[in-house]
Design a protein around this motif. Sequence first.
Motif, PDB file in Angstrom:
ATOM      1  N   VAL A   1      41.518  73.158  36.757  1.00  0.00           N
ATOM      2  CA  VAL A   1      40.250  73.663  36.217  1.00  0.00           C
ATOM      3  C   VAL A   1      40.189  75.154  36.503  1.00  0.00           C
ATOM      4  N   THR A   2      39.861  75.927  35.490  1.00  0.00           N
ATOM      5  CA  THR A   2      39.767  77.382  35.632  1.00  0.00           C
ATOM      6  C   THR A   2      38.389  77.854  35.169  1.00  0.00           C
ATOM      7  N   VAL A   3      37.808  78.727  35.946  1.00  0.00           N
ATOM      8  CA  VAL A   3      36.533  79.354  35.594  1.00  0.00           C
ATOM      9  C   VAL A   3      36.782  80.835  35.347  1.00  0.00           C
ATOM     10  N   LYS A   4      36.222  81.328  34.254  1.00  0.00           N
ATOM     11  CA  LYS A   4      36.337  82.752  33.917  1.00  0.00           C
ATOM     12  C   LYS A   4      34.973  83.402  34.018  1.00  0.00           C
ATOM     13  N   VAL A   5      34.931  84.591  34.594  1.00  0.00           N
ATOM     14  CA  VAL A   5      33.687  85.348  34.726  1.00  0.00           C
ATOM     15  C   VAL A   5      33.936  86.776  34.262  1.00  0.00           C
ATOM     16  N   LYS A   6      33.097  87.238  33.345  1.00  0.00           N
ATOM     17  CA  LYS A   6      33.164  88.641  32.920  1.00  0.00           C
ATOM     18  C   LYS A   6      31.845  89.320  33.296  1.00  0.00           C
ATOM     19  N   TYR A   7      31.972  90.451  33.989  1.00  0.00           N
ATOM     20  CA  TYR A   7      30.794  91.174  34.456  1.00  0.00           C
ATOM     21  C   TYR A   7      30.287  92.158  33.400  1.00  0.00           C
ATOM     22  N   ALA A   8      29.120  92.726  33.672  1.00  0.00           N
ATOM     23  CA  ALA A   8      28.511  93.679  32.741  1.00  0.00           C
ATOM     24  C   ALA A   8      29.391  94.906  32.537  1.00  0.00           C
ATOM     25  N   ASP A   9      30.209  95.245  33.541  1.00  0.00           N
ATOM     26  CA  ASP A   9      31.114  96.390  33.415  1.00  0.00           C
ATOM     27  C   ASP A   9      32.454  95.976  32.782  1.00  0.00           C
ATOM     28  N   PHE A  10      32.522  94.733  32.262  1.00  0.00           N
ATOM     29  CA  PHE A  10      33.676  94.167  31.561  1.00  0.00           C
ATOM     30  C   PHE A  10      34.847  93.837  32.492  1.00  0.00           C
ATOM     31  N   ARG A  11      34.620  93.901  33.800  1.00  0.00           N
ATOM     32  CA  ARG A  11      35.634  93.421  34.732  1.00  0.00           C
ATOM     33  C   ARG A  11      35.737  91.907  34.578  1.00  0.00           C
ATOM     34  N   LEU A  12      36.966  91.391  34.537  1.00  0.00           N
ATOM     35  CA  LEU A  12      37.201  89.967  34.297  1.00  0.00           C
ATOM     36  C   LEU A  12      37.944  89.353  35.471  1.00  0.00           C
ATOM     37  N   ILE A  13      37.452  88.224  35.961  1.00  0.00           N
ATOM     38  CA  ILE A  13      38.153  87.503  37.023  1.00  0.00           C
ATOM     39  C   ILE A  13      38.239  86.028  36.657  1.00  0.00           C
ATOM     40  N   THR A  14      39.227  85.341  37.213  1.00  0.00           N
ATOM     41  CA  THR A  14      39.347  83.893  37.040  1.00  0.00           C
ATOM     42  C   THR A  14      39.556  83.238  38.401  1.00  0.00           C
ATOM     43  N   ARG A  15      39.114  82.011  38.500  1.00  0.00           N
ATOM     44  CA  ARG A  15      39.330  81.191  39.688  1.00  0.00           C
ATOM     45  C   ARG A  15      39.836  79.826  39.227  1.00  0.00           C
ATOM     46  N   SER A  16      40.898  79.327  39.844  1.00  0.00           N
ATOM     47  CA  SER A  16      41.487  78.059  39.424  1.00  0.00           C
ATOM     48  C   SER A  16      41.679  77.122  40.599  1.00  0.00           C
ATOM     49  N   ARG A  17      41.624  75.842  40.294  1.00  0.00           N
ATOM     50  CA  ARG A  17      41.911  74.821  41.308  1.00  0.00           C
ATOM     51  C   ARG A  17      42.689  73.691  40.636  1.00  0.00           C
ATOM     52  N   THR A  18      43.743  73.253  41.297  1.00  0.00           N
ATOM     53  CA  THR A  18      44.556  72.149  40.795  1.00  0.00           C
ATOM     54  C   THR A  18      44.424  70.960  41.731  1.00  0.00           C
ATOM     55  N   VAL A  19      44.251  69.774  41.141  1.00  0.00           N
ATOM     56  CA  VAL A  19      44.178  68.535  41.923  1.00  0.00           C
ATOM     57  C   VAL A  19      45.336  67.631  41.508  1.00  0.00           C
ATOM     58  N   SER A  20      45.687  66.702  42.372  1.00  0.00           N
ATOM     59  CA  SER A  20      46.876  65.880  42.130  1.00  0.00           C
ATOM     60  C   SER A  20      46.684  64.902  40.980  1.00  0.00           C
ATOM     61  N   MET A  21      45.438  64.454  40.763  1.00  0.00           N
ATOM     62  CA  MET A  21      45.139  63.540  39.664  1.00  0.00           C
ATOM     63  C   MET A  21      44.292  64.254  38.624  1.00  0.00           C
ATOM     64  N   PRO A  22      44.453  63.921  37.347  1.00  0.00           N
ATOM     65  CA  PRO A  22      43.628  64.561  36.323  1.00  0.00           C
ATOM     66  C   PRO A  22      42.143  64.333  36.572  1.00  0.00           C
ATOM     67  N   VAL A  23      41.333  65.287  36.132  1.00  0.00           N
ATOM     68  CA  VAL A  23      39.885  65.188  36.269  1.00  0.00           C
ATOM     69  C   VAL A  23      39.371  64.298  35.139  1.00  0.00           C
ATOM     70  N   THR A  24      38.976  63.068  35.477  1.00  0.00           N
ATOM     71  CA  THR A  24      38.666  62.076  34.446  1.00  0.00           C
ATOM     72  C   THR A  24      37.191  61.699  34.389  1.00  0.00           C
ATOM     73  N   THR A  25      36.328  62.497  35.039  1.00  0.00           N
ATOM     74  CA  THR A  25      34.887  62.272  34.899  1.00  0.00           C
ATOM     75  C   THR A  25      34.196  63.603  34.662  1.00  0.00           C
ATOM     76  N   GLN A  26      33.096  63.534  33.912  1.00  0.00           N
ATOM     77  CA  GLN A  26      32.309  64.727  33.642  1.00  0.00           C
ATOM     78  C   GLN A  26      31.739  65.304  34.931  1.00  0.00           C
ATOM     79  N   ALA A  27      31.299  64.428  35.821  1.00  0.00           N
ATOM     80  CA  ALA A  27      30.714  64.893  37.080  1.00  0.00           C
ATOM     81  C   ALA A  27      31.734  65.670  37.906  1.00  0.00           C
TER      82      ALA A  27
END
Length: 349
Positions: free
Chosen positions: A275-301
């Motif tokens: 799962v990766t989250v992308k954030v772009k700031y008002a000054d157009f700086r862009l960052i991403t944060r990612s996390r990997t788990v051993s099993m696929p994410v199979t629920t919305q929660a």
Amino acid sequence: MDAFYASIEQRDNPELRGKPVAVGSAAKRGVVAAASYEARAFGVRSAMPSATALRKCPELLFVPPRFDVYRAVSNEIREIFHAYTPLVEPLSLDEGYLDVTENLRGIPTASGTAAEIRARILEQTGLTASAGVSYNKFLAKLASDQKKPNGQFVVTPNQGPGFVEGLPVERFHGVGPVTAEKMRALGIHIGTDLKRQTLAFLEEHFGKSGAWCYGIARGEDNRAVVANRERKSSGSETTFSDDLFAATDIEAGICAMADDVWAWCEKTATYGHTVTVKVKYADFRLITRSRTVSMPVTTQAKLRELSVALVRTVYPVTVGIRLVGVSVSKLASVDQTIPQLELELLYEE
């Protein structure tokens, strides 16, 4: 396809025909998703801020996108493609490569095949398509832009190297704005300039892309047309009308994007390990944060939980956030998943 989204809107609404049309939003932070050829005459382009587009063309008419309609038309067009060859490699909803070396209709030439396909698209959808015909992907892609809209252009094996030599490097598919700027700084402006460089020089300045640049400067591209290319990720993002600072607002946006992604996961029965989250700031700086788990994410929660946890790593917010996005990658279909203990946070970036 020619101005695909905008052309569909003009087809379905006669009042828009012959007028400058943009698919997108005219809101303060809206972006043009597609522009009709009438709008392009004013300099309006896709990915352009709506405010800029309106300055260029005050008479511009904005219509909201209807992606369900665009996907349906795209599927109809692909069915036409598959009536001629099983070797169809989609690039997007409105574009694809076809290998018609041994086409199902037995048409003796690729140009004849392309002409017949374009005629069937027009007859069945009321939309025009342009085609590039050549002996490899790179040249076919370049050729497809030569006679737009509603045109066709052929580059034969004898013409290929010479065709490339006179083109500006920014026209080359695979050479983005940053690479083109670097090339110009090195005195490489057109294909001839690129062809003069040695392989060693190009690898020194462009790394792994050096060999690709060396080949395309000579009209060479050995990539095959690959049908049913495996999808590697799916994501959704949104730009806010006002910059966000409050955690509750930011997380509400993240959850909305996670829900969009989850809808795709459910529809396709495909789930992500990462799962990766992308954030772009008002000054157009862009960052991403990612996390990997051993099993696929199979629920919305679970998708929401991981997405919110990732965005919380950027707190406190001192510069407003203008955009957030969520995506899943390292995909697996439901029949590839085997229940086992979950080991979270294998890596984070």
